[in-house]
Scaffold this active site. Structure first.
Site, short mmCIF file in Angstrom:
data_model
loop_
_atom_site.label_atom_id
_atom_site.label_comp_id
_atom_site.label_asym_id
_atom_site.label_seq_id
_atom_site.Cartn_x
_atom_site.Cartn_y
_atom_site.Cartn_z
N LYS A 261 0.82 -1.29 -0.09
CA LYS A 261 0.06 0.10 0.17
C LYS A 261 0.98 1.16 -0.01
O LYS A 261 1.03 1.82 1.10
CB LYS A 261 -0.97 0.04 1.36
CG LYS A 261 -2.39 0.80 1.00
CD LYS A 261 -3.08 0.31 2.12
CE LYS A 261 -4.56 1.11 1.93
NZ LYS A 261 -5.16 1.58 1.06
N1 PXG Z 1 -7.72 -2.27 -2.84
C1 PXG Z 1 -7.13 -1.26 -2.95
C2 PXG Z 1 -6.30 -0.72 -4.15
C3 PXG Z 1 -7.40 -0.41 -1.81
O1 PXG Z 1 -6.44 0.92 -1.93
C4 PXG Z 1 -8.62 -2.00 -0.86
C5 PXG Z 1 -8.63 -2.74 -1.72
C6 PXG Z 1 -9.29 -2.34 0.30
O2 PXG Z 1 -8.75 -2.74 1.50
P1 PXG Z 1 -9.01 -2.64 3.04
O3 PXG Z 1 -8.08 -3.05 3.59
O4 PXG Z 1 -9.74 -1.27 3.38
O5 PXG Z 1 -10.43 -3.52 3.17
C7 PXG Z 1 -7.99 -0.78 -0.77
C8 PXG Z 1 -8.27 0.31 0.41
C9 PXG Z 1 -8.05 6.23 0.91
C10 PXG Z 1 -8.12 4.95 1.56
O6 PXG Z 1 -8.03 7.15 1.95
C11 PXG Z 1 -7.99 3.80 0.65
C12 PXG Z 1 -8.35 2.51 0.84
C13 PXG Z 1 -8.90 2.38 2.21
C14 PXG Z 1 -9.22 3.44 3.08
C15 PXG Z 1 -8.95 4.76 2.63
O7 PXG Z 1 -7.72 6.19 -0.32
N2 PXG Z 1 -7.97 1.38 0.34
#
Ligand code: PXG
Length: 289
Positions: A151
């Protein structure tokens, strides 16, 4: 209460929360982050988020200048200092300030930043009626570039795909991997339901291992559903009985159309509804922080 931002061990007023323009997080997207949520003061799966942050950092050879426990404690401290119960928490770790030029050896002091804010939710009507998505031409990065499991602070691929979605009037866009298989959406993992079974792209499909994804897989299995992690094609989405996305912000959100094809009955399905209810119960049952 004025918002307070944690930077390297201290809390600053929002207006004073600043880092160097020479920070490689800004200059090169050299850093990692997490998006976390708290519900009524309970942080959802904080340990999993901290683990993923440390794994992302290890993958880019970035040393986080504090222990996992200290980082988790800093998240709780920042949340409390802001008086927030239902919050969005953004943890960012940058490579730190350096000279111009890519060389990470010329940086020092990786910065740990924790921002908390009120959570902005998708409108409830999207959960009732579902989302439309389109497949983006921009693909998820090849695992030998920045692995999608990391990430990282470089989200440009996903931003470009999101723009493609927006151009088609969609809030999310489906991204394929370098082999043309379904990976995930720009900020959410993807699931389909077919004849009562739940299918989702495997980790080696080039996805972020979502913490909501993991929780939903656990919940679904505990409820007796078969959950299959596998290689998936757009065909599997276009011909599914149901489709839904999972992510920290969205939780579970239904998809009712992909690339102009209605999915199943063109409205949110029973498996989605069941799992959403189970997820809602799960988030309020976590440990108090
Ligand atoms: N795929 C991608 C590419 C993400 O960025 C998820 C899946 C879902 O993962 P989680 O762990 O949240 O279930 C993400 C999550 C933001 C923000 O502020 C981005 C995410 C989550 C929360 C906030 O841009 N991405």
């Amino acid at each position: 209460m004025a918002p307070k931002v944690y930077i390297a061990g201290k809390l600053y007023e929002k207006a004073d929360a600043k880092i160097s323009v020479f920070d490689h997080g800004l200059l090169y997207g050299d850093g990692v982050f997490e998006g976390i949520r708290s519900y009524s003061g309970r942080v959802f799966r904080l340990a999993s988020h901290v683990d993923r942050l440390f794994a992302s950092a290890a993958a880019i050879n970035l040393q986080i200048p504090m222990s996992r426990d200290a980082l988790a404690a800093a998240v709780i401290e920042t949340l409390k200092a802001n008086g927030l119960k239902d919050a969005y928490i953004r943890v960012v770790v940058t490579r730190g300030a350096g000279t111009l030029g890519l060389d990470p050896r010329k940086t020092s002091d990786p910065q740990v930043i924790i921002i908390t804010d009120a959570i902005s939710l998708y409108p409830e009507e999207l959960y009732e009626h579902g989302l439309k998505i389109v497949t983006a031409a921009t693909i998820r990065s090849h695992p030998n570039t920045v692995n999608p499991r990391v990430k990282s602070l470089n989200y440009l691929n996903n931003i470009l795909a999101k723009m493609e979605g927006a151009r088609a009037g969609c809030l999310e866009a489906l991204m394929l991997n370098h082999e043309g298989h379904v990976a995930e959406c720009t900020g959410d993992n993807v699931f389909v339901v077919r004849r009562g079974e739940i299918h989702t792209p495997s980790v080696d499909s080039g996805i972020l291992e979502g913490i909501t994804r993991e929780a939903v897989i656990e919940l679904a299995r505990a409820a007796g559903y078969a959950v299959i992690e596998r290689t998936m094609d757009r065909y599997d989405v276009h011909t599914a009985d149901e489709c839904f996305l999972t992510g920290t912000a969205a939780e579970l959100i239904p998809v009712v159309e992909c690339d102009d094809r209605p999915i199943g009955a063109g409205k949110p399905g029973p498996v989605f509804r069941d799992l959403r209810e189970r997820f809602k119960r799960l988030v309020v049952e976590g440990p108090e922080s």
